[in-house]
Design a protein around this motif. Structure first.
Motif, PDB file in Angstrom:
ATOM      1  N   MET A   1       0.822  -1.210   0.000  1.00  0.00           N
ATOM      2  CA  MET A   1       0.000   0.000   0.000  1.00  0.00           C
ATOM      3  C   MET A   1       0.854   1.258   0.000  1.00  0.00           C
ATOM      4  SD  MET A   1      -3.281  -0.361  -0.229  1.00  0.00           S
ATOM      5  CE  MET A   1      -3.861   1.187   0.472  1.00  0.00           C
TER       6      MET A   1
ATOM      7  N   MET B   1       0.086   3.843  -3.126  1.00  0.00           N
ATOM      8  CA  MET B   1      -0.683   5.039  -2.771  1.00  0.00           C
ATOM      9  C   MET B   1      -0.159   6.328  -3.391  1.00  0.00           C
ATOM     10  SD  MET B   1      -3.582   4.849  -1.289  1.00  0.00           S
ATOM     11  CE  MET B   1      -3.728   6.560  -0.767  1.00  0.00           C
TER      12      MET B   1
ATOM     13  N   GLN C   1      -8.065   5.923   0.625  1.00  0.00           N
ATOM     14  CA  GLN C   1      -7.145   4.837   0.947  1.00  0.00           C
ATOM     15  C   GLN C   1      -7.897   3.523   1.138  1.00  0.00           C
ATOM     16  OE1 GLN C   1      -4.191   5.808   3.851  1.00  0.00           O
ATOM     17  NE2 GLN C   1      -3.613   3.675   4.219  1.00  0.00           N
TER      18      GLN C   1
END
Length: 281
Positions: free
Chosen positions: A150, A154, A179
């Motif tokens: 992640m 991101m 997110q």
């Protein structure tokens, strides 16, 4: 039994009727259909209300009213009904998006009370394909994003969203909802990227998926890597996953002024079959 034309919120037991409307155009309706198939019609699970337009007691048209306002198979009468309901409720969405003609009609009725919009994208070609390109090899380095990546994916997602929409997804709640959405796609195995030296240079997601069709979204190439053909070979790689594992038809929509992206998608085999419109607030 309803005997006149009317608009109201659908009840959970009307799921089959709603799906029947959505199935009339499985490509254009993939985004909403995917949500309904997972969440049903309960507003809390669905993330918004599903409005129905009834004529003579029969459900004819839908409008999803959540973070986006999305008219679905909406007749001119239904558009007027949805606009009146939206006016009474007040604007709670961040965008209106849907088939161009229908969305334009809805916005013309809402603009006096909801306007001005931050931006109106009047024509966004809807493109589809059901086969792999013959002359664009899939990039072998494009792969599924892992659940522990992640922090890698991101920054690319935030850059793509900011570049595309014009505002950062980190505004407001600090990016918690955004997110969570990215994490949902990663967990589902529908987030793809080419990563070099710990940095994403190409990415895309399969954002909506039904047994009939799926939709690719969030296509992005790092600025310094643009012009090298990564969008074409990367899209071919994502397309291979989509057609092989998700659905027989793959779609996307793109801004009409993004001529480079439209040309790249055509080279990968996508063809234009219609147009969407987006009103951004």
């Amino acid at each position: 039994m309803l005997t006149t034309s009317t608009t109201r919120v659908l009840e959970p037991h009307e799921l089959d009727s709603a799906l029947a409307v959505l199935d009339r155009d499985p490509v254009s309706n993939a985004f909403v259909a995917a949500r309904v198939q997972v969440a049903g019609l309960d507003p809390w699970r669905l993330g918004g209300e599903m409005w129905g337009w009834y004529s003579g007691g029969r459900l004819e048209s839908l409008c999803y009213a959540g973070a986006n306002l999305v008219p679905i198979c909406a007749t001119p009468e239904a558009v007027r009904g949805f606009a009146e309901r939206a006016r009474r409720a007040g604007r709670r969405c961040s965008s209106i998006v849907g088939p161009a003609e229908t969305t334009a009609g809805l916005w013309s009725l809402l603009e006096p009370s909801w306007g001005p919009a931050r931006e109106v994208r009047a024509r966004q070609p809807l493109m589809v394909t059901s086969s792999m390109p013959a002359d664009v090899p899939p990039d072998p380095l494009v792969r599924r994003v892992c659940k522990d990546e992640m922090d890698v994916i991101m920054p690319a997602c935030v850059a793509m969203f900011t570049e595309e929409v014009g505002v950062s997804p980190l505004a407001g709640d600090g990016g918690l909802l955004y997110q969570a959405r990215v994490a949902e796609l990663v967990t589902a195995g529908r987030s793809f990227a080419r990563v070099e030296n710990g940095r994403v240079v190409f990415k895309a997601e399969i954002g909506a998926a039904t047994p009939h069709a799926c939709q690719i979204q969030g296509v992005w190439v790092a600025p310094e890597y643009r012009g090298r053909g990564l969008s074409e070979t990367g899209m071919a790689a994502v397309l291979r996953y989509a057609l092989g594992e998700v659905a027989p038809v793959v779609s996307l929509y793109v801004n009409d002024y993004n001529t480079a992206a439209r040309a790249a998608y055509r080279r990968v085999g996508f063809r234009e079959v219609g147009a969407f419109m987006s009103v951004l607030f």
